[in-house]
Design an enzyme around this catalytic site. Structure first.
Site, short mmCIF file in Angstrom:
data_model
loop_
_atom_site.label_atom_id
_atom_site.label_comp_id
_atom_site.label_asym_id
_atom_site.label_seq_id
_atom_site.Cartn_x
_atom_site.Cartn_y
_atom_site.Cartn_z
N VAL A 34 0.86 -1.18 0.00
CA VAL A 34 0.00 0.00 0.00
C VAL A 34 0.90 1.23 0.00
CG1 VAL A 34 -2.00 -1.07 1.09
CG2 VAL A 34 -0.19 -0.14 2.52
N SER A 35 0.37 2.33 -0.49
CA SER A 35 1.21 3.50 -0.74
C SER A 35 1.44 4.38 0.48
CB SER A 35 0.60 4.36 -1.85
OG SER A 35 0.51 3.62 -3.03
#
Length: 216
Positions: free
Chosen positions: A12-13
């Protein structure tokens, strides 16, 4: 398909996405569905909270290390979870660890390298379109902030509509890639580093207004 042992890798960013589960649940569901469909064994799962632009991936390195020790296959939900950089994908393939993308489980190494090349090209085109959109927006009333950052002046309805239209192609690409909900589109816009008209990150409300202006 031959039964295998897998190490799942999720990325996930942002820390916010990692804590809230945005994007993570979908990746985990895809991996677990693949495990169930192939009647395979999931040894462990690794979660990376990192930007695609950075090549330092400690959790990925751990996952690859375990794959080598356990003679397991690295399992990811989508190719873009590994990154949109051809050199990075090539390095991964040279690690001699087999890996499978749930969205294309039959892809061989050559196909994965080609997909990475297309993904990198898409990123470059998005960057070009974003710069063009900001340039066009600047002509309609941009104020330059500190460090050269561009901050758009408050937009009236006409300007807001024009800004929305400048993102129509990008939104269509995002939806075509399978991101059809407001939340998914919001997350993808932020992941692609595309700013709002006020040069801020996207939220559910701003994404909803954008789609409403586009009639989507």
């Amino acid at each position: 398909m031959t039964q295998s042992n897998y190490i799942a890798y999720y990325r996930v960013s942002t820390n916010k996405q990692g804590k809230s589960g945005l994007g993570l649940d979908a990746q985990r569901d895809a991996a677990h569905n693949h495990i169930k469909a192939t009647k395979s064994h999931l040894i462990d799962e690794y979660i990376e909270v990192e930007s695609t632009r950075k090549k330092t991936r400690p959790e990925l390195n751990k996952a690859l290390s375990v794959c080598k020790k356990q003679k397991a296959t690295l399992l990811i939900a989508k190719l873009d979870r590994l990154g949109r950089n051809v050199a990075f994908i090539a390095t991964l393939m040279e690690s001699k660890v087999d890996f499978i993308c749930c969205d294309n489980p039959h892809a061989n190494r050559l196909m994965l390298h080609m997909l990475a090349a297309f993904a990198e090209h898409e990123r470059e085109q998005i960057s070009i379109r974003t710069k063009e959109a900001l340039t066009a927006a600047k002509a309609r009333g941009v104020i330059l902030g500190k460090n050269g950052k561009e901050i758009l002046a408050p937009l009236n309805k006409k300007r807001a509509k024009e800004f929305a239209e400048s993102l129509r192609t990008t939104i269509n690409e995002i939806k075509k890639a399978g991101n059809t909900t407001i939340r998914a589109i919001c997350d993808e816009l932020n992941q692609r580093a595309i700013p709002t008209a006020q040069n801020k990150t996207w939220h559910y409300g701003t994404t909803y207004n954008l789609l409403k202006r586009l009639g989507i």
